[in-house]
Motif scaffolding. Structure first.
Motif, PDB file in Angstrom:
ATOM      1  N   VAL A   1       0.832  -1.204   0.000  1.00 37.88           N
ATOM      2  CA  VAL A   1       0.000   0.000   0.000  1.00 37.88           C
ATOM      3  C   VAL A   1       0.863   1.249   0.000  1.00 37.88           C
ATOM      4  CG1 VAL A   1      -1.617   1.338   1.403  1.00 37.88           C
ATOM      5  CG2 VAL A   1      -2.006  -1.101   1.038  1.00 37.88           C
ATOM      6  N   LEU A   2       1.963   1.214   0.720  1.00 32.31           N
ATOM      7  CA  LEU A   2       2.863   2.366   0.764  1.00 32.31           C
ATOM      8  C   LEU A   2       3.427   2.653  -0.630  1.00 32.31           C
ATOM      9  CD1 LEU A   2       4.065   4.397   2.749  1.00 32.31           C
ATOM     10  CD2 LEU A   2       5.977   2.829   3.083  1.00 32.31           C
ATOM     11  N   ALA A   3       3.762   1.608  -1.363  1.00 34.18           N
ATOM     12  CA  ALA A   3       4.275   1.796  -2.731  1.00 34.18           C
ATOM     13  C   ALA A   3       3.208   2.435  -3.621  1.00 34.18           C
ATOM     14  CB  ALA A   3       4.715   0.452  -3.301  1.00 34.18           C
ATOM     15  N   MET A   4       1.965   1.976  -3.492  1.00 31.32           N
ATOM     16  CA  MET A   4       0.885   2.548  -4.291  1.00 31.32           C
ATOM     17  C   MET A   4       0.618   4.008  -3.901  1.00 31.32           C
ATOM     18  SD  MET A   4       0.063   0.167  -6.373  1.00 31.32           S
ATOM     19  CE  MET A   4      -1.408   0.902  -7.078  1.00 31.32           C
ATOM     20  N   MET A   5       0.741   4.336  -2.651  1.00 27.90           N
ATOM     21  CA  MET A   5       0.518   5.704  -2.188  1.00 27.90           C
ATOM     22  C   MET A   5       1.573   6.652  -2.768  1.00 27.90           C
ATOM     23  SD  MET A   5      -0.526   4.789   1.751  1.00 27.90           S
ATOM     24  CE  MET A   5      -0.499   6.447   2.377  1.00 27.90           C
ATOM     25  N   PHE A   6       2.837   6.216  -2.777  1.00 27.95           N
ATOM     26  CA  PHE A   6       3.884   7.061  -3.368  1.00 27.95           C
ATOM     27  C   PHE A   6       3.688   7.190  -4.877  1.00 27.95           C
ATOM     28  CE2 PHE A   6       6.364   6.650   0.556  1.00 27.95           C
ATOM     29  CZ  PHE A   6       6.936   7.910   0.627  1.00 27.95           C
TER      30      PHE A   6
ATOM     31  N   SER B   1       0.669   9.901  -5.059  1.00 28.65           N
ATOM     32  CA  SER B   1       1.048  11.241  -4.599  1.00 28.65           C
ATOM     33  C   SER B   1       2.111  11.142  -3.524  1.00 28.65           C
ATOM     34  CB  SER B   1      -0.176  11.981  -4.052  1.00 28.65           C
ATOM     35  OG  SER B   1       0.201  13.214  -3.474  1.00 28.65           O
ATOM     36  N   PRO B   2       3.371  11.449  -3.860  1.00 22.96           N
ATOM     37  CA  PRO B   2       4.431  11.414  -2.851  1.00 22.96           C
ATOM     38  C   PRO B   2       4.131  12.328  -1.668  1.00 22.96           C
ATOM     39  CG  PRO B   2       5.372  11.523  -5.056  1.00 22.96           C
ATOM     40  CD  PRO B   2       3.904  11.738  -5.207  1.00 22.96           C
ATOM     41  N   LEU B   3       3.517  13.491  -1.916  1.00 22.90           N
ATOM     42  CA  LEU B   3       3.219  14.417  -0.826  1.00 22.90           C
ATOM     43  C   LEU B   3       2.257  13.794   0.174  1.00 22.90           C
ATOM     44  CD1 LEU B   3       3.390  17.164   0.537  1.00 22.90           C
ATOM     45  CD2 LEU B   3       1.547  17.953  -0.977  1.00 22.90           C
ATOM     46  N   LEU B   4       1.143  13.259  -0.339  1.00 14.43           N
ATOM     47  CA  LEU B   4       0.173  12.631   0.561  1.00 14.43           C
ATOM     48  C   LEU B   4       0.773  11.395   1.260  1.00 14.43           C
ATOM     49  CD1 LEU B   4      -3.186  12.825  -1.451  1.00 14.43           C
ATOM     50  CD2 LEU B   4      -2.438  14.241   0.464  1.00 14.43           C
ATOM     51  N   ALA B   5       1.633  10.687   0.568  1.00 17.37           N
ATOM     52  CA  ALA B   5       2.278   9.526   1.183  1.00 17.37           C
ATOM     53  C   ALA B   5       3.144   9.951   2.358  1.00 17.37           C
ATOM     54  CB  ALA B   5       3.119   8.782   0.143  1.00 17.37           C
ATOM     55  N   LEU B   6       3.883  11.050   2.198  1.00 20.14           N
ATOM     56  CA  LEU B   6       4.700  11.549   3.305  1.00 20.14           C
ATOM     57  C   LEU B   6       3.832  12.001   4.467  1.00 20.14           C
ATOM     58  CD1 LEU B   6       7.415  13.551   1.319  1.00 20.14           C
ATOM     59  CD2 LEU B   6       7.690  11.360   2.511  1.00 20.14           C
ATOM     60  N   VAL B   7       2.691  12.612   4.152  1.00 17.17           N
ATOM     61  CA  VAL B   7       1.759  13.011   5.219  1.00 17.17           C
ATOM     62  C   VAL B   7       1.282  11.784   5.988  1.00 17.17           C
ATOM     63  CG1 VAL B   7      -0.514  14.010   5.694  1.00 17.17           C
ATOM     64  CG2 VAL B   7       1.008  15.103   4.049  1.00 17.17           C
TER      65      VAL B   7
ATOM     66  N   GLN C   1      -9.776   9.358  -4.151  1.00 18.82           N
ATOM     67  CA  GLN C   1     -10.566   8.267  -3.586  1.00 18.82           C
ATOM     68  C   GLN C   1      -9.686   7.042  -3.350  1.00 18.82           C
ATOM     69  OE1 GLN C   1     -13.924   6.739  -5.985  1.00 18.82           O
ATOM     70  NE2 GLN C   1     -13.138   4.716  -5.359  1.00 18.82           N
ATOM     71  N   ALA C   2      -8.886   6.697  -4.370  1.00 20.10           N
ATOM     72  CA  ALA C   2      -7.990   5.542  -4.217  1.00 20.10           C
ATOM     73  C   ALA C   2      -7.000   5.769  -3.084  1.00 20.10           C
ATOM     74  CB  ALA C   2      -7.247   5.290  -5.530  1.00 20.10           C
ATOM     75  N   PHE C   3      -6.480   6.996  -2.953  1.00 17.83           N
ATOM     76  CA  PHE C   3      -5.494   7.267  -1.905  1.00 17.83           C
ATOM     77  C   PHE C   3      -6.134   7.140  -0.520  1.00 17.83           C
ATOM     78  CE2 PHE C   3      -2.558   9.385   0.816  1.00 17.83           C
ATOM     79  CZ  PHE C   3      -1.321   9.169   0.231  1.00 17.83           C
ATOM     80  N   ILE C   4      -7.376   7.625  -0.387  1.00 16.48           N
ATOM     81  CA  ILE C   4      -8.050   7.496   0.913  1.00 16.48           C
ATOM     82  C   ILE C   4      -8.249   6.026   1.259  1.00 16.48           C
ATOM     83  CG2 ILE C   4     -10.229   7.914   2.120  1.00 16.48           C
ATOM     84  CD1 ILE C   4     -10.382  10.607   0.746  1.00 16.48           C
ATOM     85  N   GLN C   5      -8.623   5.234   0.238  1.00 15.89           N
ATOM     86  CA  GLN C   5      -8.732   3.796   0.478  1.00 15.89           C
ATOM     87  C   GLN C   5      -7.390   3.217   0.899  1.00 15.89           C
ATOM     88  OE1 GLN C   5     -11.136   2.780  -3.347  1.00 15.89           O
ATOM     89  NE2 GLN C   5     -11.580   1.147  -1.893  1.00 15.89           N
ATOM     90  N   TYR C   6      -6.331   3.657   0.236  1.00 15.59           N
ATOM     91  CA  TYR C   6      -5.001   3.166   0.596  1.00 15.59           C
ATOM     92  C   TYR C   6      -4.607   3.613   1.999  1.00 15.59           C
ATOM     93  CZ  TYR C   6      -4.064   1.461  -4.115  1.00 15.59           C
ATOM     94  OH  TYR C   6      -4.103   0.763  -5.290  1.00 15.59           O
ATOM     95  N   SER C   7      -4.978   4.838   2.355  1.00 14.43           N
ATOM     96  CA  SER C   7      -4.627   5.313   3.700  1.00 14.43           C
ATOM     97  C   SER C   7      -5.331   4.483   4.755  1.00 14.43           C
ATOM     98  CB  SER C   7      -4.990   6.797   3.855  1.00 14.43           C
ATOM     99  OG  SER C   7      -6.397   6.976   3.833  1.00 14.43           O
TER     100      SER C   7
END
Length: 645
Positions: free
Chosen positions: A213-218, A221-227, A342-348
């Protein structure tokens, strides 16, 4: 009357004082210092190595399953973009240039005047369905294989414990309360099994999910992944602090469980005695005390470890708020599509969920490792010395010689010092003396239940330490004051000493020891079932069966430790004649408190404080007017006084 043994800073348990030779209920607990969580966890994980091939397959299946599950939200986000773009495109007149579109949708794949492409949405949804079905099937297969690995590991652990118990010296059992030992063999191993079964699959999947999931988040959006990653150190810090406090509590919990089991086993074994002396209130009070202490440490362990889950949920919700706010701003600026957010929120959520699962499994993992730690303490206990290679086999004459033998149970308490004696073949050697003088210790040394500190003991001229223990003990028939029977028939219990004995030999031993006399009064005769305590037989009948068992072995050396203490006077007289025939041409050691039973012994040894103070025949010792004469006169004087009363 209790001594406190040091375990861990978080726990102290009062263990009943006892010493070797006092039976299974004497002595304190084994394993005084708890090991650390990490070494114990590594050692438990190392036991999975025999199934490493299956374990590798489990990892591969997990990787593919998690990869599919991780790709799903990204593709599903594409379906959202199709729907959103179609909805926006429907609102824009056909042919409108992109410069005139709303700023928020500029750069998006919008076709002015075109609505939602439901065929494309259906195609994406079918792909997502196939991905999730495939991931589920692989996850099921992974769980099936992993369960096989876990059960094989626990089965091997149980077998290792069983083998270890058979290699432990008698002194270990003398020092360990029976209930505490049973708790390690049953409760602790069951807890290890539960822990491995419930945590291994989830733990493996959760860890791989975090990385996928971390790989998909980066990627999105690298910014949101760092958050999202900002909350990880907070999670680790909170979890580490809680684990540090709860691990000692879990160790204490399982030690307290062992202490409570020891008390319960002791109380149930001596239930009749508790009733006789009216000590029910004291037993109940002790149980209540142990139960309350177990409840306290269990509450502490579960409460402290239970703080992990809500703490992780709180941190996860903070992460969700940050991602939602920053993601909405980037959608408004046109830097991300709605489907990507939406996908990023699911990943988070998928990112925090496995972290929360890992945290929730920590308390179960700590409990399981604490139990594994106690099992490893048993597996690490000192074993009996290995039999010498090229060991000599004993003869059949039965001559036993003690040559300057010294022995002690405790380093600072000598028991037997420089003892020498010779028991000739065919002799009956009686050993008498006050309680604690070393009578039973003497025969325990002959059996090599304990190894001597100095000197040597020989059987037919061969040092017993140069013999295999099994070969030595196969030459010895032993009847103890405590009658140990096993669940089964009377026939099985007699034949226990010689499994290959024929029916005629079993019946001959039973007739010789007068077991046959009472067996015929039972409905099923020799097929009558008895439990492991022989509660459906009288004490005398149980002892007759143990004597018959020794008769059947036809030993070269016979040891009788108060073997007739539970039979009536008439039966004792009959048994004396039977044992006289049995002792013919074999050496016999007879431990007796009733001196009337050993008048005909060839040699009588009088022991006091581990030393032989007198030896000779009955008549010689009476004529010497020494320690034996005083013992003899005190018994018959007491009998005479009793008759006058």
């Amino acid at each position: 009357m209790a001594k406190t043994q040091e375990f861990k800073a978080t726990e102290r348990i009062e263990a009943p004082q006892g010493g070797p030779g006092r039976g299974a209920m004497g002595g304190g607990m084994v394993g005084q210092k708890a090991m650390e969580f990490v070494p114990s966890g590594k050692r438990l994980a190392a036991r999975l190595r025999p199934d490493r091939g299956k374990a590798v397959l489990v990892v591969l299946l997990g990787v593919v399953s998690v990869a599919l599950m991780s790709v799903g939200p990204r593709i599903l986000g594409h379906a959202t973009d199709i729907v959103f773009n179609g909805f926006i495109g429907k609102q824009i007149p056909p042919g409108t240039p992109e410069s005139e579109w709303p700023q928020a949708v500029q750069g998006m794949d919008v076709v002015p005047g075109q609505g939602v492409d439901f065929d494309a949405v259906a195609h994406v949804l079918m792909i997502v369905l196939a991905i999730y079905v495939g991931a589920s099937v692989l996850g099921w297969l992974q769980g099936f294989i992993l369960n096989t690995v876990v059960q094989n590991t626990v089965r091997t652990l149980r077998q290792d414990v069983e083998d270890k118990i058979n290699r432990l010296p008698l002194g270990y059992f003398d020092r360990s309360p029976r209930g505490e030992l049973l708790s390690r063999v049953t409760n602790d191993i069951d807890n290890v099994s539960t822990t491995l079964q419930q945590t291994m699959s989830q733990l493996l999947t959760s860890v791989m999910t975090v990385f996928a999931v971390l790989a998909m988040m980066f990627w999105i959006s690298p910014l949101l992944a760092l958050v999202a990653l900002v909350t990880v150190p907070m999670s680790l810090l909170v979890t580490a602090q809680i684990m540090k406090r709860s691990q000692g509590q879990f160790v204490a919990q399982w030690r307290r469980t062992g202490a409570l089991n020891a008390h319960v086993e002791e109380s149930f074994s001596g239930h009749a005695l508790v009733k006789v002396f009216g000590r029910q209130e004291e037993v109940e009070a002790k149980f209540a005390e142990e139960n309350d202490e177990l409840a306290k440490v269990s509450f502490g362990a579960q409460f402290v470890s239970g703080l992990i889950m809500p703490s992780m949920m709180f941190i996860g919700n903070l992460n969700y708020v940050l991602v939602a706010v920053i993601g909405a701003l980037r959608v408004a600026n046109g830097q991300l599509s709605l489907g990507e957010v939406q996908a990023f929120i699911q990943y988070s959520r998928q990112f925090t969920q496995p972290l929360t699962q890992i945290a929730s499994m920590v308390n179960l993992l700590q409990s399981g490792v604490a139990s594994a730690e106690r099992v490893f303490e048993l597996l690490d206990a000192d074993e009996e010395p290995v039999d010498a290679t090229g060991a000599a086999a004993p003869g059949r004459r039965g001559e036993v010689a003690f040559e300057h033998v010294s022995f002690r149970y405790d380093e600072d308490r000598p028991l037997i010092t420089d003892l020498s004696l010779v028991a000739r073949p065919g002799q009956t050697v009686a050993i008498v003396g006050p309680t604690g003088s070393g009578k039973t210790t003497l025969v325990n040394l002959v059996m090599r239940f304990y190894d001597i500190d100095a000197g040597r003991i020989t059987l037919d001229g061969v040092d017993i330490t140069a013999m295999p223990r099994a070969a030595l003990r196969s030459q010895v028939g032993m009847v103890l004051q405590d009658t140990w029977l096993f669940a089964g028939t009377i026939r099985d219990n007699i034949a226990y000493g010689r499994p290959g004995a024929t029916e005629d030999e079993i019946l001959a031993a039973a007739r010789a020891t007068f077991v046959d006399r009472f067996v015929h009064s039972l409905p099923d005769g020799y097929d009558s079932l008895i439990d492991e305590e022989g509660s459906n037989l009288s004490a005398g009948e149980r002892q007759l069966i143990t004597i018959a068992r020794a008769f059947l072995t036809d030993p070269a050396l016979l040891i009788l430790d108060e073997a007739t203490s539970s039979v009536d006077t008439r039966t004792e007289l009959l048994l004396q004649h039977a044992m006289a025939a049995l002792r013919t041409d074999r050496t016999s050691f007879v431990i007796a408190h009733r001196l009337s039973t050993i008048r005909d012994a060839d040699l009588i040894l009088v022991m006091e404080e581990g030393a032989i103070v007198e030896q000779g025949t009955h008549e010689e010792l009476l004529a010497a007017s020494g320690a034996y004469a005083r013992l003899y006169q005190s018994q018959f004087t007491a009998a005479a006084v009793g008759e006058e009363v």
